[in-house]
Design a protein around this motif. Structure first.
Motif, PDB file in Angstrom:
ATOM      1  N   ASP A  10      -4.560   3.661  -0.295  1.00  0.00           N
ATOM      2  CA  ASP A  10      -4.969   5.060  -0.152  1.00  0.00           C
ATOM      3  C   ASP A  10      -3.773   6.009  -0.226  1.00  0.00           C
ATOM      4  O   ASP A  10      -3.701   7.001   0.486  1.00  0.00           O
ATOM      5  CB  ASP A  10      -5.754   5.274   1.141  1.00  0.00           C
ATOM      6  CG  ASP A  10      -6.548   6.579   1.144  1.00  0.00           C
ATOM      7  OD1 ASP A  10      -6.638   7.234   0.074  1.00  0.00           O
ATOM      8  OD2 ASP A  10      -7.055   6.966   2.210  1.00  0.00           O
ATOM      9  N   GLY A  11      -2.801   5.670  -1.075  1.00  0.00           N
ATOM     10  CA  GLY A  11      -1.639   6.523  -1.278  1.00  0.00           C
ATOM     11  C   GLY A  11      -0.509   6.311  -0.287  1.00  0.00           C
ATOM     12  O   GLY A  11       0.530   6.963  -0.392  1.00  0.00           O
ATOM     13  N   PHE A  12      -0.669   5.415   0.668  1.00  0.00           N
ATOM     14  CA  PHE A  12       0.363   5.138   1.669  1.00  0.00           C
ATOM     15  C   PHE A  12       1.066   3.823   1.342  1.00  0.00           C
ATOM     16  O   PHE A  12       0.432   2.871   0.897  1.00  0.00           O
ATOM     17  CB  PHE A  12      -0.246   5.044   3.072  1.00  0.00           C
ATOM     18  CG  PHE A  12      -0.900   6.310   3.531  1.00  0.00           C
ATOM     19  CD1 PHE A  12      -0.142   7.382   3.971  1.00  0.00           C
ATOM     20  CD2 PHE A  12      -2.282   6.427   3.534  1.00  0.00           C
ATOM     21  CE1 PHE A  12      -0.751   8.552   4.397  1.00  0.00           C
ATOM     22  CE2 PHE A  12      -2.898   7.584   3.965  1.00  0.00           C
ATOM     23  CZ  PHE A  12      -2.134   8.654   4.399  1.00  0.00           C
ATOM     24  N   ARG A  13       2.373   3.764   1.603  1.00  0.00           N
ATOM     25  CA  ARG A  13       3.154   2.548   1.364  1.00  0.00           C
ATOM     26  C   ARG A  13       3.151   1.660   2.601  1.00  0.00           C
ATOM     27  O   ARG A  13       3.423   2.127   3.702  1.00  0.00           O
ATOM     28  CB  ARG A  13       4.595   2.897   1.013  1.00  0.00           C
ATOM     29  CG  ARG A  13       4.733   3.599  -0.288  1.00  0.00           C
ATOM     30  CD  ARG A  13       6.197   3.791  -0.591  1.00  0.00           C
ATOM     31  NE  ARG A  13       6.344   4.927  -1.472  1.00  0.00           N
ATOM     32  CZ  ARG A  13       7.420   5.641  -1.589  1.00  0.00           C
ATOM     33  NH1 ARG A  13       8.484   5.347  -0.870  1.00  0.00           N
ATOM     34  NH2 ARG A  13       7.473   6.649  -2.417  1.00  0.00           N
ATOM     35  N   PHE A  14       2.863   0.393   2.379  1.00  0.00           N
ATOM     36  CA  PHE A  14       2.889  -0.610   3.446  1.00  0.00           C
ATOM     37  C   PHE A  14       3.782  -1.755   2.973  1.00  0.00           C
ATOM     38  O   PHE A  14       3.299  -2.794   2.538  1.00  0.00           O
ATOM     39  CB  PHE A  14       1.469  -1.101   3.763  1.00  0.00           C
ATOM     40  CG  PHE A  14       0.626  -0.049   4.420  1.00  0.00           C
ATOM     41  CD1 PHE A  14       0.616   0.097   5.797  1.00  0.00           C
ATOM     42  CD2 PHE A  14      -0.146   0.817   3.659  1.00  0.00           C
ATOM     43  CE1 PHE A  14      -0.153   1.087   6.410  1.00  0.00           C
ATOM     44  CE2 PHE A  14      -0.917   1.803   4.258  1.00  0.00           C
ATOM     45  CZ  PHE A  14      -0.919   1.939   5.630  1.00  0.00           C
ATOM     46  N   ARG A  15       5.081  -1.528   3.021  1.00  0.00           N
ATOM     47  CA  ARG A  15       6.053  -2.520   2.560  1.00  0.00           C
ATOM     48  C   ARG A  15       6.901  -3.070   3.696  1.00  0.00           C
ATOM     49  O   ARG A  15       7.746  -3.920   3.468  1.00  0.00           O
ATOM     50  CB  ARG A  15       6.976  -1.891   1.512  1.00  0.00           C
ATOM     51  CG  ARG A  15       6.244  -1.424   0.282  1.00  0.00           C
ATOM     52  CD  ARG A  15       7.195  -0.801  -0.695  1.00  0.00           C
ATOM     53  NE  ARG A  15       6.461  -0.272  -1.835  1.00  0.00           N
ATOM     54  CZ  ARG A  15       6.940   0.636  -2.664  1.00  0.00           C
ATOM     55  NH1 ARG A  15       8.165   1.097  -2.495  1.00  0.00           N
ATOM     56  NH2 ARG A  15       6.210   1.064  -3.664  1.00  0.00           N
ATOM     57  N   GLY A  16       6.697  -2.564   4.901  1.00  0.00           N
ATOM     58  CA  GLY A  16       7.562  -2.918   6.014  1.00  0.00           C
ATOM     59  C   GLY A  16       7.283  -4.265   6.643  1.00  0.00           C
ATOM     60  O   GLY A  16       8.127  -4.824   7.315  1.00  0.00           O
ATOM     61  N   GLY A  17       6.075  -4.771   6.472  1.00  0.00           N
ATOM     62  CA  GLY A  17       5.734  -6.049   7.091  1.00  0.00           C
ATOM     63  C   GLY A  17       5.178  -5.906   8.495  1.00  0.00           C
ATOM     64  O   GLY A  17       4.627  -6.854   9.043  1.00  0.00           O
ATOM     65  N   ARG A  18       5.325  -4.765   9.095  1.00  0.00           N
ATOM     66  CA  ARG A  18       4.782  -4.457  10.420  1.00  0.00           C
ATOM     67  C   ARG A  18       4.471  -2.965  10.463  1.00  0.00           C
ATOM     68  O   ARG A  18       5.215  -2.144   9.923  1.00  0.00           O
ATOM     69  CB  ARG A  18       5.776  -4.775  11.537  1.00  0.00           C
ATOM     70  CG  ARG A  18       6.170  -6.231  11.681  1.00  0.00           C
ATOM     71  CD  ARG A  18       5.148  -6.992  12.537  1.00  0.00           C
ATOM     72  NE  ARG A  18       5.570  -8.343  12.782  1.00  0.00           N
ATOM     73  CZ  ARG A  18       6.336  -8.720  13.792  1.00  0.00           C
ATOM     74  NH1 ARG A  18       6.776  -7.852  14.661  1.00  0.00           N
ATOM     75  NH2 ARG A  18       6.660  -9.992  13.940  1.00  0.00           N
TER      76      ARG A  18
END
Length: 193
Positions: A10-18
């Protein structure tokens, strides 16, 4: 086995793993100084909570919740960056995180189909992120927090690689750009004086 979630939802980045490392990624342009805030309105916070898997639908976030989310985001960024750089955790952000983590968190709910979900408003869902952050930053995984080495990327991530030598927030994004740039440099060859 848990299915791998998409890095962008939804346009948000989730690359952090947490999630405590993903929330700071809602402010882009930290390196360039040309900030782009993905949490511009309360509805954006609702969308992030859904994309993060914390809510099934709009939590009814308001302006105060949005302000709290932005404050938490910056607190998490400062603390995680300190961990990534091997520095002591600054006192004021550490205390702010501890206070946020003491707020009532969303409660887990078992539905009729045997599935689970969290119940509570935006602030309660964020309190859960704050609690997760306390455990991450203060636990053994805190030493595995890294900052992406992409020249324009400030994303923080948990290095879960076996050797602990991951360099990029994402191989499909920053890692790929670095590989392409290195290939182009090799193709150009040495520059003559």
């Amino acid at each position: 086995m848990t299915p791998k979630l998409e890095e962008t939802r939804d346009g948000f980045r989730f690359r952090g793993g947490r999630l405590p490392l993903d929330l700071p990624a809602t402010l882009a342009g930290r390196v360039s100084g040309q900030h782009r805030d993905a949490l511009a309105a309360p509805g954006d916070l609702d969308r992030w909570l859904v994309a993060a898997g914390l809510a099934d639908g709009a939590s009814g976030a308001n302006v105060e919740d949005l302000s709290a989310a932005r404050d938490l985001r910056e607190t998490l960024y400062v603390l995680a960056l300190a961990r990534a750089e091997g520095l002591p955790l600054p006192e004021a952000p550490r205390e702010a995180l501890n206070v946020f983590a003491t707020q009532p968190a969303a409660a887990p709910w078992l539905d009729a189909s045997g599935g689970t979900r969290l119940t509570g408003g935006a602030r309660a869902l964020l309190a859960g992120v704050a609690r997760e952050a306390v455990l991450l930053l203060g636990g053994p995984d805190g030493a595995r927090i890294r900052q992406c080495q992409g020249p324009t990327c400030a994303i923080l991530y948990l290095d879960a690689s076996r050797k602990g030598d991951r360099r990029w927030c994402s191989m499909s994004a920053c890692g790929n750009r670095a590989k392409v740039a290195a290939f182009r440099d090799r193709e150009r060859g040495p520059i003559a004086d």
